[in-house]
Write a protein that holds these residues in place. Structure first.
Motif, short mmCIF file in Angstrom:
data_model
loop_
_atom_site.label_atom_id
_atom_site.label_comp_id
_atom_site.label_asym_id
_atom_site.label_seq_id
_atom_site.Cartn_x
_atom_site.Cartn_y
_atom_site.Cartn_z
N GLU A 158 0.84 -1.19 0.00
CA GLU A 158 0.00 0.00 0.00
C GLU A 158 0.88 1.24 0.00
OE1 GLU A 158 -3.21 0.12 -0.35
OE2 GLU A 158 -3.36 -2.07 -0.39
N PRO A 159 0.92 1.96 -1.10
CA PRO A 159 1.73 3.17 -1.11
C PRO A 159 1.17 4.19 -0.13
CG PRO A 159 0.38 3.04 -3.09
CD PRO A 159 0.21 1.75 -2.37
N ASP A 160 2.07 4.98 0.45
CA ASP A 160 1.64 5.99 1.41
C ASP A 160 0.93 7.14 0.72
OD1 ASP A 160 2.80 4.48 3.37
OD2 ASP A 160 4.75 5.45 3.16
N ASP A 161 1.27 7.37 -0.54
CA ASP A 161 0.78 8.53 -1.26
C ASP A 161 0.14 8.03 -2.56
OD1 ASP A 161 0.57 10.67 -2.98
OD2 ASP A 161 2.33 11.70 -2.16
N PRO A 162 -1.07 8.47 -2.88
CA PRO A 162 -1.71 7.96 -4.10
C PRO A 162 -0.96 8.32 -5.38
CG PRO A 162 -2.97 9.76 -3.11
CD PRO A 162 -1.93 9.38 -2.12
N SER A 163 -0.04 9.28 -5.31
CA SER A 163 0.72 9.63 -6.51
C SER A 163 1.99 8.78 -6.63
CB SER A 163 1.09 11.11 -6.49
OG SER A 163 1.97 11.36 -5.42
N THR A 164 2.11 7.80 -5.73
CA THR A 164 3.28 6.93 -5.78
C THR A 164 2.85 5.49 -6.02
OG1 THR A 164 3.31 6.45 -3.42
CG2 THR A 164 4.52 8.40 -4.15
N VAL A 165 3.83 4.69 -6.37
CA VAL A 165 3.58 3.27 -6.57
C VAL A 165 4.71 2.51 -5.88
CG1 VAL A 165 4.80 3.26 -8.78
CG2 VAL A 165 3.12 1.49 -8.31
N VAL A 166 4.38 1.35 -5.32
CA VAL A 166 5.43 0.55 -4.67
C VAL A 166 6.13 -0.30 -5.74
CG1 VAL A 166 5.93 -1.25 -2.98
CG2 VAL A 166 4.19 0.48 -2.50
N VAL A 167 7.43 -0.12 -5.82
CA VAL A 167 8.24 -0.89 -6.76
C VAL A 167 9.18 -1.78 -5.96
CG1 VAL A 167 10.01 -0.72 -8.55
CG2 VAL A 167 8.10 0.88 -8.54
N VAL B 78 9.60 -0.19 -2.38
CA VAL B 78 9.80 1.21 -2.00
C VAL B 78 8.79 2.07 -2.75
CG1 VAL B 78 11.43 3.13 -2.07
CG2 VAL B 78 12.26 0.84 -1.57
N ASP B 79 8.25 3.06 -2.08
CA ASP B 79 7.37 4.04 -2.73
C ASP B 79 8.19 4.89 -3.70
OD1 ASP B 79 5.11 3.32 -1.47
OD2 ASP B 79 4.75 5.25 -0.50
N VAL B 80 7.77 4.96 -4.94
CA VAL B 80 8.41 5.89 -5.87
C VAL B 80 7.31 6.66 -6.59
CG1 VAL B 80 10.42 4.40 -6.21
CG2 VAL B 80 8.50 4.24 -7.77
N PRO B 81 7.62 7.88 -7.04
CA PRO B 81 6.61 8.63 -7.79
C PRO B 81 6.15 7.82 -9.01
CG PRO B 81 8.43 10.05 -7.18
CD PRO B 81 8.84 8.64 -6.83
N THR B 82 4.87 7.81 -9.24
CA THR B 82 4.32 7.00 -10.33
C THR B 82 4.96 7.33 -11.66
OG1 THR B 82 2.22 6.89 -9.13
CG2 THR B 82 2.17 6.34 -11.48
N GLU B 83 5.22 8.62 -11.88
CA GLU B 83 5.77 9.02 -13.19
C GLU B 83 7.22 8.55 -13.37
OE1 GLU B 83 4.73 11.03 -10.84
OE2 GLU B 83 6.06 12.75 -10.51
N ASP B 84 7.87 8.17 -12.28
CA ASP B 84 9.26 7.71 -12.38
C ASP B 84 9.38 6.18 -12.46
OD1 ASP B 84 10.03 10.33 -12.14
OD2 ASP B 84 10.44 10.19 -9.98
N ALA B 85 8.29 5.50 -12.13
CA ALA B 85 8.39 4.05 -11.95
C ALA B 85 8.86 3.32 -13.20
CB ALA B 85 7.03 3.49 -11.49
N VAL C 180 18.27 -6.74 -14.04
CA VAL C 180 17.49 -6.95 -12.82
C VAL C 180 16.04 -6.57 -13.08
CG1 VAL C 180 17.18 -6.24 -10.43
CG2 VAL C 180 19.49 -6.51 -11.36
N THR C 181 15.13 -7.41 -12.64
CA THR C 181 13.71 -7.15 -12.85
C THR C 181 13.11 -6.46 -11.62
OG1 THR C 181 13.54 -9.10 -14.24
CG2 THR C 181 11.49 -8.18 -13.41
N LEU C 182 12.55 -5.28 -11.87
CA LEU C 182 11.74 -4.60 -10.86
C LEU C 182 10.28 -4.73 -11.28
CD1 LEU C 182 13.61 -1.18 -10.36
CD2 LEU C 182 13.92 -3.31 -9.10
N ALA C 183 9.38 -4.63 -10.33
CA ALA C 183 7.97 -4.68 -10.68
C ALA C 183 7.17 -3.79 -9.75
CB ALA C 183 7.46 -6.12 -10.58
N LYS C 184 6.10 -3.25 -10.29
CA LYS C 184 5.15 -2.52 -9.45
C LYS C 184 4.33 -3.56 -8.70
CE LYS C 184 4.72 0.84 -13.18
NZ LYS C 184 3.83 1.37 -14.24
N VAL C 185 4.30 -3.44 -7.40
CA VAL C 185 3.61 -4.45 -6.60
C VAL C 185 2.38 -3.90 -5.92
CG1 VAL C 185 5.68 -5.85 -6.26
CG2 VAL C 185 5.14 -4.04 -4.63
N SER C 186 1.90 -2.76 -6.34
CA SER C 186 0.65 -2.23 -5.78
C SER C 186 -0.15 -1.57 -6.88
CB SER C 186 0.94 -1.22 -4.69
OG SER C 186 1.61 -0.11 -5.24
#
Lengths: 73, 200
Positions: A12-21, A48-55, A67-73
């Motif tokens: 669960e990201p802390d901020d709706p403008s972020t996504v957990v990667v 980690v929470d990162v800004p959605t536009e940067d993910a 290395v594979t990263l993924a959005k998990v939220s």
């Protein structure tokens, strides 16, 4: 998704403008992205929470390192 | 005639491939298995992609299930009255031939931190060897006699094989021997043998 049970992902990201990667590559524990100003952003298996536009850019950069990263939220 | 007692079509020759994931990762949904091509990577590359191929090998993979047994005997007869399994080692072994960070991390039981490149610094991976055995979920895939594919899967394995790597000018490639061994309940080790394609 299933990640390292020793470090359950924050889904669960802390901020709706972020996504957990999170790192999902099994041989890699974290990816460090240098930021301007000398700071770093460290993405771990836990996620980690990162800004959605940067993910997507971060995921692409990590993929270039094999290395594979993924959005998990 | 003796030809009625066997089916030569059941004799199979062919390679296997091994994929690994973070410890306790379950198999993908079997409904997405491609019976026309058991080596179809799309089965393993869901979103997110949790499974990763181990990559090229020197002489393929070797699967094993080595058992130690104990015969139960009685004084009154020469033959055992029973046999117990005292220990069992289920393994997948091969020599990895792709000289990349992923291979080193697997072969050396190392953790890896990747640092991305910037305009002023190169990108690099830092591998740190650890005395703590790293656990992986591992699956081996192969063709079967029916042609629809087979998966050998267990949720927890370690890779603690002795590493010995030759660095030669021209004689041979670098190879990193690995041997995954299960560290889970025996009943968690599964072999899924696909016997038919989806019905239409």
């Amino acid at each position: 998704m299933t990640l390292d049970p020793m470090s359950s992902p924050d889904t669960e990201p802390d901020d709706p403008s972020t996504v957990v990667v999170a790192v999902v590559s099994p041989w890699c524990t974290s990816v460090i992205f240098p930021l301007s100003g000398g700071d770093t952003l460290t993405i771990t298996r836990k996620g980690v929470d990162v800004p959605t536009e940067d993910a997507d850019a971060l995921i692409q950069t990590a993929a270039e390192h094999g290395v594979t990263l993924a959005k998990v939220s | 005639m003796i030809g009625d007692l066997y089916n030569a079509d059941n004799v199979v020759v062919g390679q296997a491939a091994v994929l690994f994931a973070v410890d306790k990762t379950p198999l993908p949904d079997l409904s997405t298995w491609n019976t026309a091509d058991p080596f179809d990577l799309t089965f393993w590359t869901g979103t997110p992609q949790l499974w990763t191929p181990c990559g090229a090998t020197d002489q393929g993979w070797q699967a094993g299930a080595d058992k130690s047994t104990q015969s139960i005997s009685i004084e009154e007869q020469s033959t055992p009255v029973g046999t117990t399994i005292t220990s069992q080692s289920v393994s997948l072994a091969g020599s990895l031939s792709e000289d990349i960070s992923k291979t080193l991390a697997l072969a050396l039981n190392a953790t890896l931190v990747a640092t991305a490149a910037t305009t002023s610094e190169p990108g690099f991976d830092t591998l740190t060897l650890t005395d703590e055995p790293i656990r992986y979920a591992v699956a081996a895939i192969m063709q079967n006699a029916e042609g629809f594919g087979r998966i050998i899967y267990a949720p927890s394995w370690t890779q603690l094989n002795n590493a010995s790597v030759s660095f030669r000018r021209a004689t041979d490639k670098r190879m990193y021997p690995v041997q995954f061994e299960t560290v889970c309940k025996t009943s968690d080790i599964q072999i899924i043998n696909f016997t038919a394609a989806k019905t239409t």
